[in-house]
Design a protein around this motif. Structure first.
Motif, PDB file in Angstrom:
ATOM      1  N   ALA A 160      66.040 117.456 103.202  1.00 48.19           N
ATOM      2  CA  ALA A 160      67.307 117.466 102.464  1.00 48.19           C
ATOM      3  C   ALA A 160      68.302 118.453 103.069  1.00 48.19           C
ATOM      4  N   GLN A 161      67.797 119.559 103.620  1.00 54.06           N
ATOM      5  CA  GLN A 161      68.677 120.561 104.226  1.00 54.06           C
ATOM      6  C   GLN A 161      69.359 120.038 105.484  1.00 54.06           C
ATOM      7  N   TRP A 162      68.709 119.101 106.178  1.00 55.50           N
ATOM      8  CA  TRP A 162      69.250 118.600 107.443  1.00 55.50           C
ATOM      9  C   TRP A 162      70.011 117.284 107.297  1.00 55.50           C
ATOM     10  N   MET A 163      69.960 116.664 106.140  1.00 53.40           N
ATOM     11  CA  MET A 163      70.485 115.309 105.997  1.00 53.40           C
ATOM     12  C   MET A 163      71.989 115.210 106.253  1.00 53.40           C
ATOM     13  N   THR A 164      72.759 116.162 105.767  1.00 50.71           N
ATOM     14  CA  THR A 164      74.218 116.086 105.949  1.00 50.71           C
ATOM     15  C   THR A 164      74.592 116.153 107.416  1.00 50.71           C
ATOM     16  N   GLY A 165      74.043 117.122 108.131  1.00 51.64           N
ATOM     17  CA  GLY A 165      74.329 117.241 109.561  1.00 51.64           C
ATOM     18  C   GLY A 165      73.825 116.052 110.344  1.00 51.64           C
ATOM     19  N   ALA A 166      72.627 115.564 109.985  1.00 50.75           N
ATOM     20  CA  ALA A 166      72.063 114.412 110.682  1.00 50.75           C
ATOM     21  C   ALA A 166      72.909 113.163 110.449  1.00 50.75           C
ATOM     22  N   PHE A 167      73.416 113.009 109.224  1.00 52.88           N
ATOM     23  CA  PHE A 167      74.266 111.858 108.907  1.00 52.88           C
ATOM     24  C   PHE A 167      75.562 111.905 109.716  1.00 52.88           C
ATOM     25  N   ALA A 168      76.202 113.064 109.774  1.00 54.89           N
ATOM     26  CA  ALA A 168      77.448 113.200 110.532  1.00 54.89           C
ATOM     27  C   ALA A 168      77.201 112.981 112.022  1.00 54.89           C
TER      28      ALA A 168
END
Length: 301
Positions: A160-168
């Motif tokens: 969950a901590q990496w999801m935003t960066g991974a999505f972008a």
């Protein structure tokens, strides 16, 4: 792929056909979206911003009509326009005007940074949002006995901590791959070998390296926004690492099989190979590996 590029450049009708069909198929097979976006990019790169915009309009009308007849709603056409076509049209217009692949890549990454910032401003704590979103998946795995409760808790919290960066970063990667395909098609048709030389010379700039190091340190110490910016900036460094490998292979006259092996390893050992290429790109920002090797090969001091 050259025959497809030739077909696209025959006129608006074939270009609209490829763009629309590939765009709608991407709803079922996401990777097909690269072909749809690349068709828009090719027309924009070769013929200009206005012809590219006309292709967007025609494809949006066609996809909206098909979606309306098949699903009863034309809004899918608008969604495909905004997600697949407008970003690549803008990037192709920038590349056509500046003729700088490096600058265009940095601006694409800037778009990814904006996505991260908007998500943080909108959601406050994106990790909490992603955690709630993927919790049903964890519960399903637990009920099936595929994971242990304590292990899955740690794993999904980290995810969950990496999801935003991974999505972008995934968005930026998709747009850049589409742009690269369009540029490669353009080179195949009108300037053979041009894209290869352009990509081998790709340099993202020392400022990207410093930002990456700062965000990495920030993310390790405080997580949050700094951690989410790392994948986007790391993607640029990964591309520079790939450019270094391609240039070194050319300078050394190595077999093409080395590149094939590299991309196979990148697919099957993504985290390790990505880290290696990012490190190579980071080193090249300051050590200028390509220039040093070129001087050594040519015998110049």
């Amino acid at each position: 792929m050259k025959p497809l590029a030739n077909f696209i450049m025959r006129g608006y009708s074939p270009a609209t056909l490829v763009t629309t069909v590939a765009g709608l198929l991407s709803l079922l097979i996401p990777f097909i979206g690269v072909i749809s976006s690349a068709a828009v990019g090719l027309v924009t790169l070769r013929q200009g911003v206005r012809p590219g915009a006309l292709l967007l309009g025609a494809s949006t009308l066609a996809s909206g009509l098909i979606a309306w007849l098949a699903l009863g709603s034309p809004l899918i056409g608008l969604g495909v326009l905004l997600v697949l076509w407008v970003p690549i049209w803008g990037l192709a217009a920038i590349l056509r005007g500046t003729r700088s692949l490096s600058l265009t890549a940095r601006l694409a990454a800037l778009g990814g940074v904006v996505v991260v910032l908007v998500v943080h401003l909108t959601l406050g704590d994106p990790a909490l949002y992603w955690r709630e979103l993927i919790e049903p998946l964890r519960e399903s795995l637990l009920s099936d006995g595929l994971v242990e409760a304590a292990t899955s808790q740690v794993l999904f919290d980290r995810l969950a901590q990496w999801m935003t960066g991974a999505f972008a970063a995934a968005l930026v990667l998709q747009y850049l791959v589409s742009l690269f395909v369009a540029r490669a098609w353009q080179a195949q048709l009108y300037n053979p070998g041009g894209f290869g030389a352009e990509f081998r010379a790709l340099r993202v700039g020392a400022s990207v390296g410093w930002l990456f190091v700062l965000c990495l340190a920030w993310g390790v110490l405080a997580q949050g926004l700094g951690l989410d910016l790392v994948p986007v900036l790391g993607l640029l460094l990964l591309l520079q690492g790939l450019a270094v490998v391609h240039r070194l292979r050319e300078l050394r006259g190595a077999n093409q099989g080395w590149l094939v092996a590299l991309y196979v390893l990148l697919v099957f050992f993504m985290p390790q190979m990505a880290l290696l290429l990012i490190s190579l790109g980071l080193i090249d920002l300051w050590a200028d590996i390509r220039t040093r090797v070129a001087q050594r090969v040519s015998g110049k001091p």
